[in-house]
Design an enzyme around this catalytic site. Structure first.
Site, PDB file in Angstrom:
ATOM      1  N   GLY A  67       0.587  -1.074   0.073  1.00 39.21           N
ATOM      2  CA  GLY A  67       0.160  -0.440   0.136  1.00 39.21           C
ATOM      3  C   GLY A  67       0.978   1.518   0.028  1.00 39.21           C
ATOM      4  N   SER A  68       0.288   2.352   0.486  1.00 38.30           N
ATOM      5  CA  SER A  68       1.434   3.678   0.132  1.00 38.30           C
ATOM      6  C   SER A  68       2.256   3.706   1.877  1.00 38.30           C
ATOM      7  CB  SER A  68      -0.255   5.027   0.994  1.00 38.30           C
ATOM      8  OG  SER A  68      -0.728   4.245   2.022  1.00 38.30           O
ATOM      9  N   VAL A  88       0.431   4.564   4.695  1.00 43.23           N
ATOM     10  CA  VAL A  88      -0.298   3.208   5.754  1.00 43.23           C
ATOM     11  C   VAL A  88       1.011   2.531   6.225  1.00 43.23           C
ATOM     12  CG1 VAL A  88      -2.340   2.096   6.092  1.00 43.23           C
ATOM     13  CG2 VAL A  88      -2.379   3.686   5.302  1.00 43.23           C
ATOM     14  N   GLY A  89       2.005   2.344   5.008  1.00 42.17           N
ATOM     15  CA  GLY A  89       3.242   1.480   5.124  1.00 42.17           C
ATOM     16  C   GLY A  89       4.226   1.938   6.145  1.00 42.17           C
ATOM     17  N   GLU A 102       6.208  -3.200   1.151  1.00 40.30           N
ATOM     18  CA  GLU A 102       5.936  -2.930   0.060  1.00 40.30           C
ATOM     19  C   GLU A 102       4.833  -2.085  -0.854  1.00 40.30           C
ATOM     20  OE1 GLU A 102       7.056  -4.576  -3.345  1.00 40.30           O
ATOM     21  OE2 GLU A 102       7.534  -7.227  -2.472  1.00 40.30           O
ATOM     22  N   CYS A 118       1.898   0.447  -8.714  1.00 40.57           N
ATOM     23  CA  CYS A 118       3.349   1.584  -7.384  1.00 40.57           C
ATOM     24  C   CYS A 118       4.113   1.343  -8.937  1.00 40.57           C
ATOM     25  CB  CYS A 118       3.189  -0.217  -6.572  1.00 40.57           C
ATOM     26  SG  CYS A 118       3.375  -1.612  -7.124  1.00 40.57           S
TER      27      CYS A 118
HETATM   28  P1  NAD Z   1      -3.279   2.157   0.872  1.00 41.67           P
HETATM   29  O1  NAD Z   1      -2.111   2.482   2.118  1.00 41.67           O
HETATM   30  O2  NAD Z   1      -4.277   3.886   0.910  1.00 41.67           O
HETATM   31  O3  NAD Z   1      -4.723   0.930   1.590  1.00 41.67           O
HETATM   32  C1  NAD Z   1      -3.585  -0.089   1.348  1.00 41.67           C
HETATM   33  C2  NAD Z   1      -4.151  -1.544   2.375  1.00 41.67           C
HETATM   34  O4  NAD Z   1      -3.944  -0.691   3.650  1.00 41.67           O
HETATM   35  C3  NAD Z   1      -5.558  -1.080   1.901  1.00 41.67           C
HETATM   36  O5  NAD Z   1      -5.859  -2.618   2.401  1.00 41.67           O
HETATM   37  C4  NAD Z   1      -6.478  -0.668   2.825  1.00 41.67           C
HETATM   38  O6  NAD Z   1      -7.443  -0.814   4.152  1.00 41.67           O
HETATM   39  C5  NAD Z   1      -5.795  -1.237   4.264  1.00 41.67           C
HETATM   40  N1  NAD Z   1      -5.280   0.123   5.210  1.00 41.67           N
HETATM   41  C6  NAD Z   1      -5.442   1.138   5.676  1.00 41.67           C
HETATM   42  N2  NAD Z   1      -5.470   2.127   6.737  1.00 41.67           N
HETATM   43  C7  NAD Z   1      -4.668   0.545   7.907  1.00 41.67           C
HETATM   44  C8  NAD Z   1      -3.610   0.894   8.776  1.00 41.67           C
HETATM   45  N3  NAD Z   1      -4.004   1.964   9.770  1.00 41.67           N
HETATM   46  N4  NAD Z   1      -3.755  -0.468   9.200  1.00 41.67           N
HETATM   47  C9  NAD Z   1      -3.393  -1.611   8.746  1.00 41.67           C
HETATM   48  N5  NAD Z   1      -4.393  -1.591   7.016  1.00 41.67           N
HETATM   49  C10 NAD Z   1      -4.952  -0.654   6.860  1.00 41.67           C
HETATM   50  O7  NAD Z   1      -3.003   1.668  -0.645  1.00 41.67           O
HETATM   51  P2  NAD Z   1      -4.062   2.087  -1.817  1.00 41.67           P
HETATM   52  O8  NAD Z   1      -4.869   3.471  -1.814  1.00 41.67           O
HETATM   53  O9  NAD Z   1      -5.068   0.876  -1.205  1.00 41.67           O
HETATM   54  O10 NAD Z   1      -3.142   1.271  -3.096  1.00 41.67           O
HETATM   55  C11 NAD Z   1      -2.097   2.235  -3.388  1.00 41.67           C
HETATM   56  C12 NAD Z   1      -1.119   2.587  -2.937  1.00 41.67           C
HETATM   57  O11 NAD Z   1      -0.162   1.002  -3.375  1.00 41.67           O
HETATM   58  C13 NAD Z   1       0.265   3.110  -3.878  1.00 41.67           C
HETATM   59  O12 NAD Z   1       1.072   3.761  -3.350  1.00 41.67           O
HETATM   60  C14 NAD Z   1       1.579   2.541  -3.968  1.00 41.67           C
HETATM   61  O13 NAD Z   1       2.060   2.701  -4.848  1.00 41.67           O
HETATM   62  C15 NAD Z   1       1.243   0.279  -2.838  1.00 41.67           C
HETATM   63  N6  NAD Z   1       1.157  -0.587  -4.035  1.00 41.67           N
HETATM   64  C16 NAD Z   1       2.822  -1.005  -3.671  1.00 41.67           C
HETATM   65  C17 NAD Z   1       2.741  -2.218  -4.096  1.00 41.67           C
HETATM   66  C18 NAD Z   1       4.500  -2.599  -4.653  1.00 41.67           C
HETATM   67  O14 NAD Z   1       4.579  -4.275  -4.706  1.00 41.67           O
HETATM   68  N7  NAD Z   1       5.658  -2.005  -4.111  1.00 41.67           N
HETATM   69  C19 NAD Z   1       1.920  -2.450  -5.633  1.00 41.67           C
HETATM   70  C20 NAD Z   1       0.790  -2.161  -5.641  1.00 41.67           C
HETATM   71  C21 NAD Z   1       0.687  -1.243  -4.968  1.00 41.67           C
END
Ligand code: NAD
Length: 495
Positions: free
Chosen positions: A244-245, A248-249, A266, A300
């Site tokens: 994810g982002s 949040v990461g 990731e 990503c």
């Molecule tokens: P996001 O960070 O908003 O959400 C990702 C996940 O985290 C979702 O399942 C969400 O419900 C969950 N989440 C949200 N808050 C949380 C918390 N406090 N604790 C635990 N989980 C929580 O990301 P998104 O908008 O779904 O995806 C887009 C992002 O993901 C972009 O930044 C993209 O670059 C990244 N991404 C990275 C890769 C990679 O392999 N590097 C692959 C795909 C997407």
């Protein structure tokens, strides 16, 4: 596949669906938590509803997962591989409907939706082979009559949290390797793509029922941050794999770090293509368009920054603008469409805000820049002349905006490319061998992925996938990524 209702039915999706499951007949009962609607981003219309899980649901799912681990870890690894092979077989049969559901729910064009299912199938094949190759090394002991070696054991139930933009493939990268490693998997998918996850859970349930198992592959859908964090903080999950982002990461890493658990991160990318003075511009232009416009800029690995030698800038821009003006935007399920919508209104707002910021910085918009006035969440793919140090260029806007920046020497281009907080994917277009080697050398790209004469997006599963710096350092899919899902034990025997 013609009708959306037929597709949903074939995948076991109903008008409203339970959001948690650990096996056939083990779906969570509906509660009074408000229904989560899955929205088609091409129209803004609901597709189907999902009952999100509650805290007691989570506890039941974890209990099943822990119990299943006690049995699953004792199943010989090649037999675990055989189970994954059977899941891969059903994915082959369901490639068309599942690929269509990915398009419906995330707005990816059909070819990308099917491509994602193909990635799951490939990942299943890789995991089946890997199940016979969980190698441990043997080292010469310094003591006589001793044997020194290491072996790999299953880790436990692992938590897999996925992003909306790869609603099924990222799960497969994690879940298939974790499963052959002997782990059980609790999947928290993005609440923006819950139906894809439910469809996959039905497939897993069918196979696991035949094997007499439940709790190996589990689903936990929630749109509540507090419940997602309950999972992240749970000491019973030795590994949290998070996609994810960065925002949040960072929170996830800190919460798991507090309990000294393991993370596999990731996170966001801010990927660049460098085009030098010797490059084949047609080859480069095709890769740049694919990398920047594909999945409407919501990968990503999307190409977000373009560094082009000052002697070729005008020529390349002309090619890109021509290609961009021919891109058909619309319903992602129509065969002539090359770009679908963004995922939701918030994504459109982030795009609009980035365009405002670019204008305020004095950036020159060479193509696009507008939100399209129609139902759904459509924007124009955009090309902008910009500077690398602008805050808007330094961050990832998850939308199809390409920043073009001229350079005068390869060293300068590499420095600019590396001059962002993220470190996922990078590419150089050149016909100069020295430039190619310089780019791949220790002083070259600082990214987890560095390509020559092929773009930034669309990695093959055979290699390890992931990025450096704020992208999080995790590696998934091929190479030795399986080790993340196991614990290493060093053994000394005095015989
Ligand atoms: P996001 O960070 O908003 O959400 C990702 C996940 O985290 C979702 O399942 C969400 O419900 C969950 N989440 C949200 N808050 C949380 C918390 N406090 N604790 C635990 N989980 C929580 O990301 P998104 O908008 O779904 O995806 C887009 C992002 O993901 C972009 O930044 C993209 O670059 C990244 N991404 C990275 C890769 C990679 O392999 N590097 C692959 C795909 C997407």
């Amino acid at each position: 596949m013609s009708n959306a209702q037929d597709i949903l039915r074939e995948l076991g999706i109903q008008g409203t669906n339970a959001g948690g499951s650990t096996g056939t007949g083990r779906w969570c009962a509906p509660s009074n938590v408000p229904l989560l609607q899955s929205i088609n981003p091409a129209t803004g219309d609901p597709i189907a509803g999902v009952h999100p899980c509650t805290l007691p649901d989570y506890e039941r799912i974890l209990k099943d997962s822990l119990e299943a681990f006690q049995r699953w870890r004792l199943v010989p690894a090649p037999k675990r591989g055989e189970v994954v092979r059977q899941i891969g077989q059903i994915l082959r049969e369901k490639k068309d409907p599942l690929g269509t559901l990915v398009s419906l729910e995330t707005g990816k064009i059909k070819a990308e939706g099917e491509g994602e299912v193909q990635e799951m199938i490939d990942m299943a094949d890789l995991a089946v082979g890997q199940s016979r190759m969980l190698y441990g090394a043997t080292m010469p002991s310094e003591r006589p009559a001793h044997r020194l070696s290491e072996q790999w054991h299953p880790l436990g139930p692992v938590g897999v949290i996925t992003a909306f933009n790869f609603p099924v493939a990222v799960w497969a990268w994690n879940a298939f390797l974790a499963a052959i490693a002997g782990d059980t998997i609790v999947w928290k998918p993005s609440p923006k793509a819950p139906l894809c996850a439910i469809a996959v859970q039905h497939i897993c349930n069918r196979v696991m029922e035949q094997q007499g198992f439940s709790g190996v592959f589990s689903l936990f859908i929630t749109d509540q941050q507090s419940l997602a964090e309950t999972m992240v903080q749970d000491r019973r999950l030795p590994l949290i794999s998070f996609t994810g982002s960065v925002t949040v990461g960072r929170q996830v890493a800190s919460m798991v770090g507090q309990r000294l658990g393991r993370t596999l991160l990731e996170l966001s990318g801010n990927n660049a293509v460098i085009v030098d003075e010797t490059a084949d511009l047609d080859l480069a232009a095709r890769a740049i368009v694919f990398g920047s416009v594909g999945t409407a800029g919501q990968r990503c690995t999307t190409t977000r920054r373009l560094f082009v030698h000052e002697s070729r800038t005008d020529e390349l821009i002309a090619k890109l603008v021509k290609a961009y003006s021919q891109i058909s935007i619309g319903n992602p399920l129509e065969s002539n469409v090359l770009m679908g919508p963004l995922i939701d209104l918030a994504a459109v707002e982030a795009y609009r805000q980035a365009i405002e910021e670019i204008k305020a910085e004095g950036g020159q918009i060479l193509h696009g820049g507008k939100v399209l006035p129609r139902a759904g969440y459509f924007v124009e793919p955009t090309i902008v002349r910009a500077h690398n140090h602008w805050p808007v260029v330094q961050r990832e806007t998850f939308a199809p905006i390409l920043y073009v920046m001229p350079f005068h020497s390869l060293d300068q281009a590499i420095e600019l490319q590396n001059g962002v907080p993220q470190g996922l994917s990078s590419a150089l277009f050149t016909t100069n061998l020295r430039h190619s080697e310089r780019f791949l050398s220790v002083g070259g790209s600082d990214c987890g992925i560095a390509n020559v004469n092929i773009g930034t997006s669309g990695a093959e599963i055979g290699g390890a996938f992931g990025g450096e710096k704020e992208t999080g350092g995790g590696r998934e899919a091929g190479s030795d990524a399986w080790k993340a899902y196991m614990r290493r034990q060093t053994n000394t025997v005095n015989w």
